[in-house]
Scaffold this motif. Structure first.
Motif, PDB file in Angstrom:
ATOM      1  N   GLU A   1      34.186  25.403  -9.629  1.00  0.00           N
ATOM      2  CA  GLU A   1      33.200  26.486  -9.641  1.00  0.00           C
ATOM      3  C   GLU A   1      31.789  25.973  -9.370  1.00  0.00           C
ATOM      4  O   GLU A   1      31.002  26.621  -8.669  1.00  0.00           O
ATOM      5  CB  GLU A   1      33.254  27.224 -10.976  1.00  0.00           C
TER       6      GLU A   1
ATOM      7  N   VAL B   1      31.050  25.660  -5.532  1.00  0.00           N
ATOM      8  CA  VAL B   1      31.378  26.764  -4.623  1.00  0.00           C
ATOM      9  C   VAL B   1      30.173  27.269  -3.856  1.00  0.00           C
ATOM     10  O   VAL B   1      30.243  27.503  -2.639  1.00  0.00           O
ATOM     11  CB  VAL B   1      32.062  27.913  -5.396  1.00  0.00           C
ATOM     12  N   ASP B   2      29.031  27.450  -4.521  1.00  0.00           N
ATOM     13  CA  ASP B   2      27.871  28.012  -3.833  1.00  0.00           C
ATOM     14  C   ASP B   2      27.420  27.121  -2.686  1.00  0.00           C
ATOM     15  O   ASP B   2      27.114  27.607  -1.593  1.00  0.00           O
ATOM     16  CB  ASP B   2      26.723  28.230  -4.830  1.00  0.00           C
ATOM     17  N   ALA B   3      27.372  25.811  -2.912  1.00  0.00           N
ATOM     18  CA  ALA B   3      26.946  24.881  -1.863  1.00  0.00           C
ATOM     19  C   ALA B   3      27.930  24.877  -0.700  1.00  0.00           C
ATOM     20  O   ALA B   3      27.528  24.847   0.473  1.00  0.00           O
ATOM     21  CB  ALA B   3      26.784  23.477  -2.434  1.00  0.00           C
TER      22      ALA B   3
ATOM     23  N   ALA C   1      30.061  27.354   0.133  1.00  0.00           N
ATOM     24  CA  ALA C   1      29.994  28.644   0.823  1.00  0.00           C
ATOM     25  C   ALA C   1      28.787  28.695   1.747  1.00  0.00           C
ATOM     26  O   ALA C   1      28.872  29.198   2.883  1.00  0.00           O
ATOM     27  CB  ALA C   1      29.938  29.783  -0.188  1.00  0.00           C
ATOM     28  N   GLU C   2      27.653  28.152   1.299  1.00  0.00           N
ATOM     29  CA  GLU C   2      26.460  28.126   2.138  1.00  0.00           C
ATOM     30  C   GLU C   2      26.671  27.231   3.360  1.00  0.00           C
ATOM     31  O   GLU C   2      26.220  27.558   4.460  1.00  0.00           O
ATOM     32  CB  GLU C   2      25.266  27.636   1.322  1.00  0.00           C
TER      33      GLU C   2
END
Length: 347
Positions: A312, A315-317, A319-320
């Protein structure tokens, strides 16, 4: 007459046409050159210098595939310029799921009677797929086999070899409950399920040059022939960022067959089907073919061409990174304890 001299051309094989095709496609192959390529087309084997790529302790990864009955739509619509992209995509997308960078590609093109213009269009598509994947087209085989293929028919197959550092091999062993599942959008049917697609088109009564009911700005044939998306560059970028635990290429068998292949035995994937927009082509196929949701999911990618699993916190990095590389990325589920249930749970 029985005593009339025969030639190979009399038997239906035109060696001169094959030679002309090789000359015509040399610039396309040259356009795919990358570090490691030695020589060019025309030898008995393609040469590649792995050391020139800078690997320290590499493992080689190989994949082979074809385009399947999507070729029938290409033949019926007379459009041959994109199936080569499909051919490359089906191989290189399988390499990247193990963390391997595709290095080179070879193709096999077989037909009853060689048509150089058609062959050149096909190989131009193969070269375009190689450019998208960053791999070199270093050879191939063109086989003219009269009597084995009907007039106008042909087949395509290919294989690609990639490399990954031994300690970077992606095997999914670190996947654990709580990890997040990211989906990368497909751009249509890709190259699976076309035997069913062709039956549905036949049932619809529509010609391939008619407007597509789900994309009226395009003909039905063009919409169905959209080439398979190649995810290599985006996935290589994500691997450089770090945090990827597993990748799954969603091909024949759809999510139910392909995602569980990269999960440890103790893990299951919990997927929310409403988490991504399903392209309209799949709804049209389901409606005209009266397909159940289960049939749709196990036959087609349903809008997800590649799946990534990560902790988790990563994930943001990731996805970007995928979005920066031009992919539509969305959270579609989580990894849970499998227990006694199936490896894929759909909600």
């Amino acid at each position: 007459m029985a005593d009339t001299p025969l030639s190979y051309r009399d038997a239906g094989v035109d060696i001169e046409a094959g030679t002309a095709l090789v000359e015509a496609i040399k610039p396309a192959a040259k356009s795919t050159d990358r570090p490691g390529v030695l020589g060019g087309l025309g030898g008995f084997g393609g040469l590649f210098d792995l050391k020139a790529c800078g690997y320290r302790d590499p493992l080689l990864v190989a994949a082979t595939d074809g385009v399947g009955t999507k070729l029938k739509l290409a033949i019926e619509s007379g459009r041959h310029d994109t199936v080569g992209i499909d051919l490359v995509a089906m191989c290189v997308n399988d390499l990247i799921v193990q963390g391997a960078e595709p290095l080179f590609f070879l193709d096999y093109y077989a037909t009853g009677q060689l048509e150089p213009a058609q062959g050149a269009a096909i190989v131009q598509g193969i070269a375009e797929g190689c450019r998208q994947a960053g791999c070199a087209l270093i050879g191939g085989e063109t086989a003219e086999m009269p009597g084995l293929y009907r007039d106008g028919d042909y087949d395509l197959a290919g294989f690609s070899v990639g490399a990954v550092e031994r300690d970077k091999l992606l095997e999914g062993r670190g996947v654990a409950p709580g990890d997040v599942i990211l989906g990368l959008a497909s751009n249509g049917l890709h190259s699976n399920g076309f035997s069913l697609v062709r039956k549905i088109v036949e049932r619809s009564g529509l010609a391939l040059d008619a407007p597509a009911p789900f994309a009226p700005e395009q003909s039905l044939g063009t919409a169905l022939m959209a080439p398979t998306r190649i995810y290599v560059r985006a996935c290589l970028a994500a691997l450089r960022v770090g945090g990827l635990k597993a990748l799954a290429h969603i091909t024949g068998g759809g999510l139910p067959e392909n995602l569980p292949r990269v999960l440890p035995p103790q893990c299951a994937a919990e997927i929310a089907l409403a988490a991504w927009p399903r392209p309209a082509v799949f709804d049209w196929l389901a409606e005209v073919g009266r397909l159940s949701e289960e049939e749709l999911l196990k036959t087609f990618n349903c809008g997800v061409g590649m799946v990534a699993v990560a902790a988790e916190a990563e994930v943001d990095a990731l996805a970007e990174t995928f979005r920066r590389e031009g992919e539509q990325a969305f959270v579609m589920g989580r990894i849970i304890e499998r227990g006694e249930g199936p490896a894929l749970r759909l909600a």
